[in-house]
Scaffold this motif. Structure first.
Motif, PDB file in Angstrom:
ATOM      1  N   TYR A 196       0.948  -1.135  -0.043  1.00  0.00           N
ATOM      2  CA  TYR A 196      -0.022  -0.148  -0.079  1.00  0.00           C
ATOM      3  C   TYR A 196       0.968   1.037   0.014  1.00  0.00           C
ATOM      4  O   TYR A 196       1.910   1.296   0.748  1.00  0.00           O
ATOM      5  CB  TYR A 196      -0.944  -0.041   1.330  1.00  0.00           C
ATOM      6  CG  TYR A 196      -1.794  -1.098   1.210  1.00  0.00           C
ATOM      7  CD1 TYR A 196      -3.131  -1.073   0.476  1.00  0.00           C
ATOM      8  CD2 TYR A 196      -1.817  -2.203   2.035  1.00  0.00           C
ATOM      9  CE1 TYR A 196      -3.982  -1.985   0.401  1.00  0.00           C
ATOM     10  CE2 TYR A 196      -2.612  -3.167   1.953  1.00  0.00           C
ATOM     11  CZ  TYR A 196      -3.556  -3.229   1.194  1.00  0.00           C
ATOM     12  OH  TYR A 196      -4.818  -4.219   1.142  1.00  0.00           O
ATOM     13  N   CYS A 197       0.542   2.276  -0.952  1.00  0.00           N
ATOM     14  CA  CYS A 197       1.102   3.601  -0.888  1.00  0.00           C
ATOM     15  C   CYS A 197       0.538   4.264   0.508  1.00  0.00           C
ATOM     16  O   CYS A 197      -0.718   4.254   0.883  1.00  0.00           O
ATOM     17  CB  CYS A 197       0.366   4.354  -2.103  1.00  0.00           C
ATOM     18  SG  CYS A 197       0.980   5.991  -1.903  1.00  0.00           S
ATOM     19  N   PRO A 198       1.499   4.858   1.336  1.00  0.00           N
ATOM     20  CA  PRO A 198       1.250   5.389   2.531  1.00  0.00           C
ATOM     21  C   PRO A 198       0.398   6.726   2.471  1.00  0.00           C
ATOM     22  O   PRO A 198      -0.267   7.140   3.169  1.00  0.00           O
ATOM     23  CB  PRO A 198       2.420   5.810   3.172  1.00  0.00           C
ATOM     24  CG  PRO A 198       3.429   5.801   2.143  1.00  0.00           C
ATOM     25  CD  PRO A 198       2.912   4.993   1.182  1.00  0.00           C
ATOM     26  N   GLN A 242       9.233   1.239  -4.696  1.00  0.00           N
ATOM     27  CA  GLN A 242       8.989   2.887  -4.538  1.00  0.00           C
ATOM     28  C   GLN A 242       7.901   2.639  -3.578  1.00  0.00           C
ATOM     29  O   GLN A 242       6.687   2.272  -3.855  1.00  0.00           O
ATOM     30  CB  GLN A 242       8.704   3.290  -5.867  1.00  0.00           C
ATOM     31  CG  GLN A 242       9.640   3.344  -6.887  1.00  0.00           C
ATOM     32  CD  GLN A 242      10.566   4.446  -6.694  1.00  0.00           C
ATOM     33  OE1 GLN A 242      10.436   5.564  -6.030  1.00  0.00           O
ATOM     34  NE2 GLN A 242      11.933   4.302  -6.799  1.00  0.00           N
ATOM     35  N   ILE A 243       8.124   3.329  -2.492  1.00  0.00           N
ATOM     36  CA  ILE A 243       7.127   3.423  -1.490  1.00  0.00           C
ATOM     37  C   ILE A 243       5.976   4.351  -1.839  1.00  0.00           C
ATOM     38  O   ILE A 243       4.751   3.704  -1.528  1.00  0.00           O
ATOM     39  CB  ILE A 243       7.626   3.871  -0.094  1.00  0.00           C
ATOM     40  CG1 ILE A 243       8.788   2.925   0.455  1.00  0.00           C
ATOM     41  CG2 ILE A 243       6.640   4.157   0.707  1.00  0.00           C
ATOM     42  CD1 ILE A 243       9.596   3.295   1.533  1.00  0.00           C
ATOM     43  N   ILE A 244       6.287   5.029  -2.561  1.00  0.00           N
ATOM     44  CA  ILE A 244       5.002   6.153  -2.884  1.00  0.00           C
ATOM     45  C   ILE A 244       4.467   5.663  -4.303  1.00  0.00           C
ATOM     46  O   ILE A 244       5.370   5.455  -5.247  1.00  0.00           O
ATOM     47  CB  ILE A 244       5.546   7.780  -3.193  1.00  0.00           C
ATOM     48  CG1 ILE A 244       6.163   7.942  -1.706  1.00  0.00           C
ATOM     49  CG2 ILE A 244       4.425   8.266  -3.615  1.00  0.00           C
ATOM     50  CD1 ILE A 244       5.229   7.953  -0.457  1.00  0.00           C
ATOM     51  N   CYS A 245       3.383   5.482  -4.543  1.00  0.00           N
ATOM     52  CA  CYS A 245       2.859   5.149  -5.927  1.00  0.00           C
ATOM     53  C   CYS A 245       3.157   5.883  -6.898  1.00  0.00           C
ATOM     54  O   CYS A 245       3.277   7.407  -6.750  1.00  0.00           O
ATOM     55  CB  CYS A 245       1.549   4.735  -5.937  1.00  0.00           C
ATOM     56  SG  CYS A 245       0.369   6.231  -5.680  1.00  0.00           S
ATOM     57  N   ALA A 258       8.987  11.648 -11.384  1.00  0.00           N
ATOM     58  CA  ALA A 258      10.203  11.293 -10.790  1.00  0.00           C
ATOM     59  C   ALA A 258      10.426   9.914 -11.334  1.00  0.00           C
ATOM     60  O   ALA A 258       9.497   9.147 -11.629  1.00  0.00           O
ATOM     61  CB  ALA A 258      10.252  11.190  -9.234  1.00  0.00           C
ATOM     62  N   SER A 259      11.819   9.538 -11.457  1.00  0.00           N
ATOM     63  CA  SER A 259      12.281   8.192 -12.034  1.00  0.00           C
ATOM     64  C   SER A 259      11.598   7.212 -11.188  1.00  0.00           C
ATOM     65  O   SER A 259      11.721   7.104 -10.211  1.00  0.00           O
ATOM     66  CB  SER A 259      13.619   8.275 -12.450  1.00  0.00           C
ATOM     67  OG  SER A 259      14.278   7.108 -12.696  1.00  0.00           O
ATOM     68  N   THR A 260      11.596   5.881 -11.797  1.00  0.00           N
ATOM     69  CA  THR A 260      11.206   4.827 -11.051  1.00  0.00           C
ATOM     70  C   THR A 260      12.509   4.066 -10.506  1.00  0.00           C
ATOM     71  O   THR A 260      12.310   2.935  -9.691  1.00  0.00           O
ATOM     72  CB  THR A 260      10.473   3.820 -12.107  1.00  0.00           C
ATOM     73  OG1 THR A 260      11.161   3.369 -13.072  1.00  0.00           O
ATOM     74  CG2 THR A 260       9.083   4.379 -12.228  1.00  0.00           C
ATOM     75  N   SER A 261      13.738   4.409 -10.929  1.00  0.00           N
ATOM     76  CA  SER A 261      14.656   3.962 -10.190  1.00  0.00           C
ATOM     77  C   SER A 261      15.139   4.471  -8.950  1.00  0.00           C
ATOM     78  O   SER A 261      14.871   5.524  -8.699  1.00  0.00           O
ATOM     79  CB  SER A 261      16.078   4.039 -11.331  1.00  0.00           C
ATOM     80  OG  SER A 261      16.406   5.418 -11.282  1.00  0.00           O
ATOM     81  N   THR A 262      15.640   3.738  -8.215  1.00  0.00           N
ATOM     82  CA  THR A 262      16.129   3.928  -6.688  1.00  0.00           C
ATOM     83  C   THR A 262      17.717   4.737  -6.904  1.00  0.00           C
ATOM     84  O   THR A 262      18.543   4.333  -7.658  1.00  0.00           O
ATOM     85  CB  THR A 262      16.356   2.600  -6.022  1.00  0.00           C
ATOM     86  OG1 THR A 262      17.334   1.876  -6.688  1.00  0.00           O
ATOM     87  CG2 THR A 262      15.118   2.175  -5.674  1.00  0.00           C
ATOM     88  N   ALA A 263      17.633   5.600  -6.013  1.00  0.00           N
ATOM     89  CA  ALA A 263      18.965   6.521  -6.092  1.00  0.00           C
ATOM     90  C   ALA A 263      19.931   5.837  -4.991  1.00  0.00           C
ATOM     91  O   ALA A 263      19.501   4.915  -4.220  1.00  0.00           O
ATOM     92  CB  ALA A 263      18.608   7.935  -5.430  1.00  0.00           C
ATOM     93  N   SER A 264      21.157   6.134  -4.975  1.00  0.00           N
ATOM     94  CA  SER A 264      22.361   5.677  -4.114  1.00  0.00           C
ATOM     95  C   SER A 264      21.869   6.507  -2.974  1.00  0.00           C
ATOM     96  O   SER A 264      21.453   7.559  -2.739  1.00  0.00           O
ATOM     97  CB  SER A 264      23.455   6.031  -4.891  1.00  0.00           C
ATOM     98  OG  SER A 264      24.600   5.725  -3.903  1.00  0.00           O
ATOM     99  N   ALA A 265      22.280   5.463  -1.794  1.00  0.00           N
ATOM    100  CA  ALA A 265      22.372   6.245  -0.440  1.00  0.00           C
ATOM    101  C   ALA A 265      22.977   7.090  -0.070  1.00  0.00           C
ATOM    102  O   ALA A 265      23.043   7.967   0.824  1.00  0.00           O
ATOM    103  CB  ALA A 265      22.296   5.012   0.366  1.00  0.00           C
ATOM    104  N   GLN A 266      24.353   7.193  -0.683  1.00  0.00           N
ATOM    105  CA  GLN A 266      25.293   8.386  -0.727  1.00  0.00           C
ATOM    106  C   GLN A 266      25.428   9.278  -1.851  1.00  0.00           C
ATOM    107  O   GLN A 266      25.235   8.857  -2.989  1.00  0.00           O
ATOM    108  CB  GLN A 266      26.561   7.488  -0.519  1.00  0.00           C
ATOM    109  CG  GLN A 266      26.828   6.517   0.790  1.00  0.00           C
ATOM    110  CD  GLN A 266      28.265   6.030   0.744  1.00  0.00           C
ATOM    111  OE1 GLN A 266      28.968   6.064  -0.186  1.00  0.00           O
ATOM    112  NE2 GLN A 266      28.331   5.607   1.973  1.00  0.00           N
TER     113      GLN A 266
END
Length: 79
Positions: free
Chosen positions: A30-32, A46-49, A64-72
């Protein structure tokens, strides 16, 4: 012109939602923000839908892109 992504209702079958989202059924959650279904768990989650991400994007900018960004950040030292 690109269409705005549509919210996937929580009553939608998980398998059908997974096909729409391009993930496995066990990665759907579920999207919060709107409680619609999204690719919430697993790889490239992606937590947000997509509908909520598109709604928050400023006018004239692509969602926004569907790819995940680096943590650093790119210039931070690696540990």
């Amino acid at each position: 012109m690109d269409e705005m992504p549509q919210r996937i209702a929580p009553s939608t079958d998980r398998t059908a939602a997974a096909r729409l989202l391009g993930c496995a059924p066990h990665d759907v959650g579920y999207c919060p923000r709107c409680q619609g279904l999204t690719h919430r768990y697993g790889r490239h989650a992606q937590i947000i839908c997509p509908a909520c991400r598109a709604a928050q994007a400023p006018p004239g900018e692509p969602p926004a892109s569907t790819s995940t960004a680096s943590a650093q950040p790119p210039n931070s030292p690696r540990r």
